[in-house]
Write an enzyme that holds these catalytic residues in place. Structure first.
Site, PDB file in Angstrom:
ATOM      1  N   ASP A 195       4.022  15.913  12.750  1.00  0.00           N
ATOM      2  CA  ASP A 195       4.278  15.697  11.322  1.00  0.00           C
ATOM      3  C   ASP A 195       2.985  15.786  10.514  1.00  0.00           C
ATOM      4  O   ASP A 195       2.717  14.959   9.643  1.00  0.00           O
ATOM      5  CB  ASP A 195       4.967  14.339  11.111  1.00  0.00           C
ATOM      6  CG  ASP A 195       5.769  14.304   9.803  1.00  0.00           C
ATOM      7  OD1 ASP A 195       6.058  15.393   9.242  1.00  0.00           O
ATOM      8  OD2 ASP A 195       6.093  13.205   9.327  1.00  0.00           O
TER       9      ASP A 195
ATOM     10  N   ASP B  61       0.460   8.108  10.574  1.00  0.00           N
ATOM     11  CA  ASP B  61       1.893   8.239  10.842  1.00  0.00           C
ATOM     12  C   ASP B  61       2.212   8.976  12.146  1.00  0.00           C
ATOM     13  O   ASP B  61       2.513  10.172  12.159  1.00  0.00           O
ATOM     14  CB  ASP B  61       2.618   8.899   9.665  1.00  0.00           C
ATOM     15  CG  ASP B  61       4.126   8.660   9.769  1.00  0.00           C
ATOM     16  OD1 ASP B  61       4.571   8.094  10.785  1.00  0.00           O
ATOM     17  OD2 ASP B  61       4.855   9.045   8.842  1.00  0.00           O
TER      18      ASP B  61
ATOM     19  N   LEU C 273       0.846  -1.200   0.000  1.00  0.00           N
ATOM     20  CA  LEU C 273       0.000   0.000   0.000  1.00  0.00           C
ATOM     21  C   LEU C 273       0.877   1.244   0.000  1.00  0.00           C
ATOM     22  O   LEU C 273       0.490   2.305  -0.456  1.00  0.00           O
ATOM     23  CB  LEU C 273      -0.869   0.025   1.252  1.00  0.00           C
ATOM     24  CG  LEU C 273      -2.021  -0.981   1.336  1.00  0.00           C
ATOM     25  CD1 LEU C 273      -2.555  -1.060   2.751  1.00  0.00           C
ATOM     26  CD2 LEU C 273      -3.129  -0.577   0.374  1.00  0.00           C
ATOM     27  N   GLY C 274       2.050   1.111   0.568  1.00  0.00           N
ATOM     28  CA  GLY C 274       2.963   2.245   0.631  1.00  0.00           C
ATOM     29  C   GLY C 274       4.224   1.844   1.365  1.00  0.00           C
ATOM     30  O   GLY C 274       4.353   0.713   1.831  1.00  0.00           O
TER      31      GLY C 274
ATOM     32  N   ASN D 232       0.473  12.524   5.167  1.00  0.00           N
ATOM     33  CA  ASN D 232       0.054  11.733   6.330  1.00  0.00           C
ATOM     34  C   ASN D 232      -1.455  11.773   6.553  1.00  0.00           C
ATOM     35  O   ASN D 232      -1.953  11.305   7.581  1.00  0.00           O
ATOM     36  CB  ASN D 232       0.788  12.210   7.591  1.00  0.00           C
ATOM     37  CG  ASN D 232       2.245  11.769   7.568  1.00  0.00           C
ATOM     38  OD1 ASN D 232       2.592  10.815   6.874  1.00  0.00           O
ATOM     39  ND2 ASN D 232       3.108  12.467   8.298  1.00  0.00           N
TER      40      ASN D 232
ATOM     41  N   SER E 226       9.772   1.208   6.823  1.00  0.00           N
ATOM     42  CA  SER E 226       8.648   0.269   6.881  1.00  0.00           C
ATOM     43  C   SER E 226       8.027   0.055   5.513  1.00  0.00           C
ATOM     44  O   SER E 226       8.227   0.863   4.602  1.00  0.00           O
ATOM     45  CB  SER E 226       7.568   0.809   7.824  1.00  0.00           C
ATOM     46  OG  SER E 226       6.950   1.931   7.240  1.00  0.00           O
TER      47      SER E 226
HETATM   48  N1  ATP Z   1      -3.371   2.382   7.354  1.00  0.00           N
HETATM   49  C1  ATP Z   1      -2.890   2.519   6.111  1.00  0.00           C
HETATM   50  N2  ATP Z   1      -3.638   2.177   5.040  1.00  0.00           N
HETATM   51  C2  ATP Z   1      -3.150   2.338   3.782  1.00  0.00           C
HETATM   52  N3  ATP Z   1      -1.931   2.823   3.497  1.00  0.00           N
HETATM   53  C3  ATP Z   1      -1.146   3.178   4.515  1.00  0.00           C
HETATM   54  C4  ATP Z   1      -1.572   3.037   5.870  1.00  0.00           C
HETATM   55  N4  ATP Z   1      -0.575   3.469   6.678  1.00  0.00           N
HETATM   56  C5  ATP Z   1       0.420   3.853   5.867  1.00  0.00           C
HETATM   57  N5  ATP Z   1       0.090   3.678   4.569  1.00  0.00           N
HETATM   58  C6  ATP Z   1       0.925   3.973   3.403  1.00  0.00           C
HETATM   59  O1  ATP Z   1       2.260   3.621   3.687  1.00  0.00           O
HETATM   60  C7  ATP Z   1       3.130   4.771   3.641  1.00  0.00           C
HETATM   61  C8  ATP Z   1       4.145   4.677   4.758  1.00  0.00           C
HETATM   62  O2  ATP Z   1       3.470   4.661   5.985  1.00  0.00           O
HETATM   63  P1  ATP Z   1       4.010   5.462   7.234  1.00  0.00           P
HETATM   64  O3  ATP Z   1       4.194   6.886   6.830  1.00  0.00           O
HETATM   65  O4  ATP Z   1       3.177   5.190   8.425  1.00  0.00           O
HETATM   66  O5  ATP Z   1       5.399   4.717   7.385  1.00  0.00           O
HETATM   67  P2  ATP Z   1       6.751   5.246   7.986  1.00  0.00           P
HETATM   68  O6  ATP Z   1       7.733   4.134   7.908  1.00  0.00           O
HETATM   69  O7  ATP Z   1       6.457   5.860   9.317  1.00  0.00           O
HETATM   70  O8  ATP Z   1       7.178   6.301   6.977  1.00  0.00           O
HETATM   71  P3  ATP Z   1       8.066   7.520   7.278  1.00  0.00           P
HETATM   72  O9  ATP Z   1       8.590   7.434   8.635  1.00  0.00           O
HETATM   73  O10 ATP Z   1       9.097   7.480   6.216  1.00  0.00           O
HETATM   74  O11 ATP Z   1       7.040   8.607   7.144  1.00  0.00           O
HETATM   75  C9  ATP Z   1       2.194   5.953   3.751  1.00  0.00           C
HETATM   76  O12 ATP Z   1       2.708   7.063   3.072  1.00  0.00           O
HETATM   77  C10 ATP Z   1       0.919   5.452   3.103  1.00  0.00           C
HETATM   78  O13 ATP Z   1       1.007   5.608   1.693  1.00  0.00           O
END
Ligand code: ATP
Length: 535
Positions: A170, A206, A35-36, A175, A41
């Site tokens: 953030d 996030d 999804l992302g 986000n 992560s």
């Molecule tokens: N609950 C969710 N449902 C769908 N997509 C999600 C969800 N949570 C995160 N994503 C997708 O995954 C991506 C990364 O998630 P997130 O930002 O939580 O990860 P992260 O590792 O904390 O990233 P970073 O620290 O680099 O911002 C998001 O930009 C979004 O596109």
């Protein structure tokens, strides 16, 4: 604390004390595709094999966070606390006077566990596209039907966070996700809806940088966030370790007002399609932030539409350089810009300080970067992380940028789906919102330790559907999923987001070719504690 998420069975994470062959099977199956992703992560869709409910699964690679496990623990702890609070508010709730109820718009954590390689969070499922992509695709959002309700919704989410003692740190378009709807809610949007009902699906996600508002001052003096969105008091912490001790001592710990500033930036980005403080260089951007010197397009500034005038007053308040001059989220609900989204009778008549009339920005458009910001993976390396524009440009030659540009132009479309603009007081019937119920406790991993979840290319095989109720799942269905042929290791981080340096035509702004890719990278300054930790 919600029943579903407690108790945490053992000190967590616990991998160091477990042997590989003692892993339990995972109660979730994931989809192969992502999804992302973030810097540490990947996020995948998953299904709970007992309830067949779909969720998002964030897999944080232990290797990537080695030595900084406490950051993930902090994120999990905050999300658990928030999810418990959401349940509590929901249980005690009678009737709300607000169209948007903050606790509905904060990402819910349903489960968490650990595998040999990952720390795993199971959260509410959101759509693949986020608010950033929505703005970029549309160029800018419609002020009356989108910017206002989206802002009202985010104010309610911030109110919920801040009242519960959490600073997000953030807030930004990337986000803000859109809750995945099951289809059952969509039948509700009323015929007379005056705004984009997708506002009900906004989810603030996030929490990787979030902290408690009563956390030690040192945490609230960290220079963290995304440069385009940081408040002056965070900007003043930039490179503060190079200041003499006497100057360092003068730095005040910041508070939840930093989120209100970021909300102003986001609101501005939704309306204009570009960022208020971004300049050609980061140094200039820091300077403009500290001065509160945001760019004002003359035409937009002189627009006499009351909604536009309210917009300027709203963002001006958010951009008060002195944090104590920024109204709280709770107070902001009464602001004329978004007041219509709450019941007038209960809002106190809030006196907002009269700001001086907007003057022309000191900085001319010539050194402003009036391009939409590029989406960077919101990275959290654990040292000072501040992607230099040159780094971002590497590997993005103008040909590939032009191709990106073409692609965006081709797909440029307004996504607004609305009906008529009639009645205004029919709030609740326009809502598409439905709070996802927590899964039954027996179906959860609850912080346990397990094998890598099985990966599948398709989660919609017979027997797995979001709408199936847990009571009618034949036991064989889950067994069948468990007994799939092999367990797949989770994929490595993709570069998907890195290629998203999208630039496109803005209102009245020629964007023949992007001059420079904006550095909106998230950066984190966390002193010390960067040695590797054995997991
Ligand atoms: N609950 C969710 N449902 C769908 N997509 C999600 C969800 N949570 C995160 N994503 C997708 O995954 C991506 C990364 O998630 P997130 O930002 O939580 O990860 P992260 O590792 O904390 O990233 P970073 O620290 O680099 O911002 C998001 O930009 C979004 O596109």
């Amino acid at each position: 604390m919600s029943k579903a998420l407690e108790p945490s069975p053992a000190p967590w994470p616990q991998s160091h004390s477990r042997k590989l062959n003692s892993f339990a099977r995972c109660k979730y199956v994931t989809r192969n595709s992502q999804l992302g992703d973030g810097h540490f992560s990947v996020v995948k869709e998953c299904v709970n094999v007992y309830t067949r409910e779909r969720y998002a699964m964030k897999l944080v690679r232990k290797k990537t966070v080695a030595g900084k496990m406490w950051l993930i623990q902090r994120e999990v702890a905050l999300l658990r606390e928030l999810s418990a609070r959401i349940r509590e508010v929901e249980r005690g709730h009678s009737s709300s006077k607000d169209l948007f109820e903050g606790h509905h718009h904060v990402l819910q954590l349903f489960d968490f566990f650990e595998t040999a390689d990952n720390i795993v969070l199971v959260t509410q499922l959101c759509r693949h596209d986020d608010l950033y992509e929505k703005i970029i695709e549309a160029g800018s959002l419609d002020i009356a039907t989108q910017v206002k309700p989206y802002t009202a919704c985010l104010v309610s989410a911030l109110e919920f966070l801040h009242v519960n003692g959490i600073i997000h740190r953030d807030i930004k378009a990337e986000n803000i996700l859109f809750r995945e709807t099951t289809g059952t809610e969509i039948e509700t949007p009323a015929k007379d809806c005056r705004y984009d009902v997708q506002a009900h699906d906004l989810i603030l996600g996030d929490f990787g940088l979030a902290v408690k508002s009563d956390s030690p001052d040192t945490q609230r003096k960290e220079c963290v966030g995304t440069i385009s969105y940081v408040a002056p008091e965070i900007a003043r912490c930039h490179k503060s370790d190079r200041l003499p001790p006497s100057e360092q001592a003068k730095l005040r710990a910041y508070d939840s007002a930093v989120d209100i500033w970021a909300l102003g930036v986001l609101c501005y980005f939704m309306f204009t399609g570009y960022m208020p403080f971004d300049c050609e260089t980061d140094d200039e951007t820091w300077h403009c932030i500290k001065e509160g010197d945001f760019y004002r397009d003359e035409e937009l500034q002189n627009n006499q539409d009351p909604a536009v005038q309210d917009f300027w007053r709203f963002v001006q308040l958010c951009f008060s350089v002195e944090p104590t001059d920024r109204p709280t989220a709770q107070a902001m609900k009464s602001h004329p810009f978004i007041r219509a989204y709450s019941d007038d009778s209960y809002l106190t008549s809030q006196e907002f300080p009269q700001k001086e009339p907007l003057r022309k920005s000191h900085s001319s458009a010539s050194f402003r970067s009036l391009l939409p910001p590029s989406k960077t993976p919101t990275s959290s390396t654990f040292k000072f992380y501040d992607i230099d524009s040159h780094d971002l440009l590497q590997g993005n030659n103008s040909d590939s940028r032009n191709r990106d540009l073409e692609k965006v132009r081709e797909t440029l479309k307004r996504t607004l789906s609305m009906t008529s603009l009639a009645s205004e007081n029919n709030y609740k019937t326009n809502s598409t919102f439905k709070l996802a119920p927590p899964p039954p406790n027996g179906t959860l991993m609850n912080g346990g330790f397990c094998q890598t979840p099985e990966c599948r290319s398709n989660l919609t095989s017979p027997g797995i559907s979001r709408n199936a109720s847990s009571s009618d799942i034949p036991r064989t269905a889950s067994t069948e999923i468990f007994e799939a042929p092999h367990l797949t290791r989770q994929g490595t981080l993709s570069e998907k987001n890195s290629s998203k340096s999208l630039h496109l035509m803005q209102k009245g702004l020629e964007t023949a070719e992007p001059q420079r890719i904006k550095s909106t990278a998230r950066f984190v300054l966390l002193q010390g504690d960067d040695e590797d930790e054995e997991m």
